[in-house]
Write a protein that holds these residues in place. Structure first.
Motif, PDB file in Angstrom:
ATOM      1  N   MET A   1      37.821  57.610  29.367  1.00 30.88           N
ATOM      2  CA  MET A   1      37.718  57.352  30.810  1.00 30.88           C
ATOM      3  C   MET A   1      36.399  56.646  31.113  1.00 30.88           C
ATOM      4  N   VAL A  22      50.191  55.148  42.544  1.00 27.53           N
ATOM      5  CA  VAL A  22      50.180  56.484  41.964  1.00 27.53           C
ATOM      6  C   VAL A  22      49.476  56.401  40.609  1.00 27.53           C
ATOM      7  N   VAL A  23      48.760  57.465  40.235  1.00 26.98           N
ATOM      8  CA  VAL A  23      48.057  57.475  38.949  1.00 26.98           C
ATOM      9  C   VAL A  23      49.061  57.886  37.870  1.00 26.98           C
ATOM     10  N   GLY A  24      50.060  57.027  37.669  1.00 26.42           N
ATOM     11  CA  GLY A  24      51.081  57.271  36.657  1.00 26.42           C
ATOM     12  C   GLY A  24      50.967  56.220  35.569  1.00 26.42           C
ATOM     13  N   GLU A  29      46.311  54.003  41.681  1.00 30.04           N
ATOM     14  CA  GLU A  29      46.320  54.138  43.131  1.00 30.04           C
ATOM     15  C   GLU A  29      45.096  53.432  43.692  1.00 30.04           C
ATOM     16  N   THR A  45      37.853  54.086  38.539  1.00 24.66           N
ATOM     17  CA  THR A  45      37.914  55.059  37.444  1.00 24.66           C
ATOM     18  C   THR A  45      39.148  54.697  36.632  1.00 24.66           C
ATOM     19  N   THR A  46      38.952  54.386  35.363  1.00 22.36           N
ATOM     20  CA  THR A  46      40.085  53.943  34.551  1.00 22.36           C
ATOM     21  C   THR A  46      40.191  54.768  33.274  1.00 22.36           C
ATOM     22  N   SER A  47      41.432  54.949  32.839  1.00 21.21           N
ATOM     23  CA  SER A  47      41.664  55.734  31.624  1.00 21.21           C
ATOM     24  C   SER A  47      41.385  54.904  30.371  1.00 21.21           C
ATOM     25  N   GLU A  73      38.555  52.587  46.483  1.00 23.60           N
ATOM     26  CA  GLU A  73      38.558  53.483  45.329  1.00 23.60           C
ATOM     27  C   GLU A  73      39.813  53.191  44.520  1.00 23.60           C
ATOM     28  N   ASN A  75      41.940  54.447  41.175  1.00 24.88           N
ATOM     29  CA  ASN A  75      42.158  55.403  40.085  1.00 24.88           C
ATOM     30  C   ASN A  75      43.270  54.853  39.210  1.00 24.88           C
ATOM     31  N   ASP A  76      42.910  54.447  37.997  1.00 25.84           N
ATOM     32  CA  ASP A  76      43.803  53.651  37.161  1.00 25.84           C
ATOM     33  C   ASP A  76      44.263  54.422  35.936  1.00 25.84           C
ATOM     34  N   PHE A  77      45.571  54.277  35.640  1.00 22.86           N
ATOM     35  CA  PHE A  77      46.119  54.946  34.460  1.00 22.86           C
ATOM     36  C   PHE A  77      46.740  53.916  33.523  1.00 22.86           C
TER      37      PHE A  77
ATOM     38  N   GLY B  54      38.216  63.948  30.550  1.00 23.85           N
ATOM     39  CA  GLY B  54      38.500  62.536  30.325  1.00 23.85           C
ATOM     40  C   GLY B  54      39.807  62.048  30.902  1.00 23.85           C
ATOM     41  N   VAL B  56      41.893  60.750  34.303  1.00 24.63           N
ATOM     42  CA  VAL B  56      41.693  60.211  35.651  1.00 24.63           C
ATOM     43  C   VAL B  56      42.437  61.061  36.679  1.00 24.63           C
ATOM     44  N   GLN B  58      43.981  61.954  40.484  1.00 27.74           N
ATOM     45  CA  GLN B  58      44.569  61.283  41.655  1.00 27.74           C
ATOM     46  C   GLN B  58      43.992  61.917  42.922  1.00 27.74           C
ATOM     47  N   ARG B  83      55.304  61.527  38.933  1.00 26.86           N
ATOM     48  CA  ARG B  83      54.760  60.441  38.107  1.00 26.86           C
ATOM     49  C   ARG B  83      53.304  60.668  37.739  1.00 26.86           C
ATOM     50  N   TYR B  84      52.644  61.599  38.396  1.00 24.26           N
ATOM     51  CA  TYR B  84      51.234  61.896  38.095  1.00 24.26           C
ATOM     52  C   TYR B  84      51.161  63.170  37.246  1.00 24.26           C
TER      53      TYR B  84
END
Lengths: 97, 287
Positions: A1, A22-24, A29, A45-47, A73, A75-77, B54, B56, B58, B83-84
């Motif tokens: 991360m 969505v943080v999927g 998001e 913030t990224t994974s 903001e 939030n990345d997955f 570690g 992320v 939501q 999905r999260y």
């Protein structure tokens, strides 16, 4: 991360806020709200580590057209650059809706 | 021909509920224009535990709480975002659900009933938050039991995640459980069973087998779910309304003898096939 931040000059004051995505897996998001100064501030913030240069390219392109003074903001997955840009455009569009 | 054309028309006219995100699902079951979110993404109530590991987080921790109206009556909806993080229940999102149900209970006790709806899509407890998640699932279950004495508690499990672990027990405690064919409901997920008991016990890759055991159709046919619907927003919203308009009889968890007797009909040494189980545990009285 990994956490990254970016600042861009802004010209347009915002009054609304928008939330999309969505943080999927392969998605992210975006939370967009008015900032209190004449800048746009982006915190990511990224994974996935090690892609700061790619993030800068994507954001440079977005802020080539978007001039809002926004606190953004992200939030990345593991979204691809194309998905990131689409989500940012979607958030900008939601502001106008 | 007209039959085919008609069913084609119905199919094309359908709006998928499964494809909706949690926020859109909550909006879809409330009366149009009444959705009002509480503790939304801009309130910044995230998991404090995931980033330490570690992962992320939501902004809404994967649960949408919304007040609004259902058929003109006050309602509260808790929708889990499948999905999260697999819709997993952590400390923050679980507390949002428990808190919403407890406040609804307080309103009911003061004489102003609130219709509670749970839109579940969850693998159960969030492993990264372990006991904190388990504790809050217990709070959710306690709130459902207290609340259903005043008002039906309605749960929808539509897929594609399904509903597992402690939250499957929460779903089972609800007054009315609505499922689709795509939904699954079970205590342990197929992967967990395969990992713990071996592939001879259950092949988690065999989708037809998994759905024949845990799918919405089987759960409905054996009386463990109350309605089996198509993946359609309007059908699901209408069934939620029906559940409040026609309050159900005693909850399953109050019918201990009936379910003990059902269990006694099954020989665990020679378990029936999923199809045969439908005859052993036939739906009774159509309810």
């Amino acid at each position: 991360m990994e956490r990254l931040s970016f600042t861009y000059p802004a010209r347009e004051r915002l009054t609304r806020r928008a939330h999309v995505g969505v943080v999927g897996s392969g998605d992210l998001e975006v939370l967009l709200q008015p900032s209190s100064d004449q800048h746009a501030h982006v915190s990511v913030t990224t994974s996935v580590d090690g892609f700061a240069a790619v993030w800068k390219n994507v954001l440079d392109r977005f802020f080539g057209r978007f001039e809002g003074a926004a606190l953004i903001e992200i939030n990345d997955f593991g979204a691809t650059p194309g998905v990131v840009l689409l989500r940012l455009e979607q958030a900008a569009e939601a502001l106008r809706a | 021909m007209s039959g085919v054309a008609g069913s084609r028309q119905r199919f094309l006219g359908r709006r998928s509920y499964i494809e909706l995100l949690a926020r859109e699902r909550a909006r879809a079951v409330l009366d149009a224009g009444t959705f009002r979110e509480l503790l939304g993404p801009f309130d910044g109530l995230k998991s404090p535990w995931l980033p330490l590991q570690g992962v992320v987080a939501q902004a809404d921790d994967g649960v949408v709480i919304a007040r609004g109206l259902i058929d003109g009556k006050a309602a509260v909806v808790a929708a889990v975002e499948g999905r999260y993080q697999g819709g997993s229940i952590g400390e923050v999102c679980g507390s949002k659900i428990a808190g919403a149900l407890e406040l609804a209970l307080r309103d009911c006790e003061r004489g102003s009933p609130v219709r509670p709806v749970l839109l579940l899509e969850t693998g159960g407890v969030r492993l990264q938050e372990a006991n904190l998640g388990l504790a809050v699932i217990a709070e959710i279950q306690a709130a459902i039991i207290a609340l259903r004495r005043h008002v039906p508690v309605v749960a929808v499990v539509a897929g594609i995640v399904g509903c597992y672990g402690g939250m499957s027990l929460a779903a089972a405690l609800c007054s009315t459980l609505i499922m689709t064919r795509q939904a699954r409901l079970g205590m342990n997920g197929p992967e967990v069973i395969e990992q713990e008991a071996g592939i001879a016990e259950l092949d988690a890759g065999d989708r037809a087998l998994i759905w024949s055991l845990m799918g919405g159709e089987q759960r409905y046919a054996t009386g463990l779910a109350d309605a089996l619907l198509e993946d359609d927003v309007d059908e699901i919203a209408a069934e939620v309304r029906r559940a409040f308009a026609n309050p159900p009889g005693p909850a399953r968890s109050e019918q201990v003898e009936r379910f003990a007797e059902r269990l006694a009909r099954v020989d665990v040494a020679l378990p029936p096939s999923p199809r045969a189980l439908r005859d052993v545990w036939r739906r009774e009285g159509g309810a």
